[in-house]
Design a protein around this motif. Structure first.
Motif, mmCIF file in Angstrom:
data_model
loop_
_atom_site.group_PDB
_atom_site.id
_atom_site.type_symbol
_atom_site.label_atom_id
_atom_site.label_comp_id
_atom_site.label_asym_id
_atom_site.label_seq_id
_atom_site.Cartn_x
_atom_site.Cartn_y
_atom_site.Cartn_z
ATOM 1 N N ARG A 41 42.899 -34.798 5.897
ATOM 2 C CA ARG A 41 42.842 -34.343 4.502
ATOM 3 C C ARG A 41 43.201 -32.856 4.388
ATOM 4 N N ILE A 42 42.731 -32.057 5.326
ATOM 5 C CA ILE A 42 43.078 -30.632 5.323
ATOM 6 C C ILE A 42 44.583 -30.464 5.542
ATOM 7 N N GLY A 43 45.146 -31.290 6.418
ATOM 8 C CA GLY A 43 46.587 -31.242 6.655
ATOM 9 C C GLY A 43 47.385 -31.544 5.400
ATOM 10 N N TRP A 44 46.904 -32.481 4.592
ATOM 11 C CA TRP A 44 47.607 -32.797 3.345
ATOM 12 C C TRP A 44 47.548 -31.651 2.349
#
Length: 128
Positions: free
Chosen positions: A116-119
């Motif tokens: 989610r952080i990557g998105w």
């Protein structure tokens, strides 16, 4: 750092070599010193080596960092299971399946939050 498939495969092997070698010795170290100091040293090793993985600029540096990271991570695995077996014996009931299930749930939650952080396109070097 640009590496071809062969070098990438070798780098992944380095992580596994560090894991296996440290697991072979961590049971002996647990028998001699107990599991707590081995877990603490392994955790401290992970904390020190993790930044090195991010800044390694050559395949040789990354190889050394991956072997050391694998060794630190592997040295935690065996003592964790030693602790779980001791707790299970003291409780006189089966507990290991619950430990492994919660470990897997924690891994999944960590991977999910990382994804989610990557998105969000937030990285270690991004600034506000």
């Amino acid at each position: 750092m640009a590496v071809d498939d062969g070098v990438l495969g070798f780098l992944l092997l380095c992580l596994g070599v560090g894991l296996v070698v440290s697991m072979l010795f961590s049971d002996l170290l647990c028998a001699r010193y107990g599991s707590k100091p081995i877990i603490l040293i392994g955790g401290f090793g992970i904390a020190l080596i993790l930044p090195w993985l991010a800044v390694a600029s050559t395949p040789l540096e990354l190889e050394a960092a991956l072997v050391a990271f694998g060794a630190s991570f592997g040295s935690i695995d065996v003592p964790e299971n030693v602790n779980a077996v001791e707790l299970e014996r003291a409780a006189k009931r089966p507990l290991m399946f619950g430990f492994h299930a919660k470990f897997s749930i924690g891994e999944f939650a960590g991977f999910d939050s990382d994804d989610r952080i990557g998105w969000l396109h937030v990285g270690a070097s991004s600034s506000p």
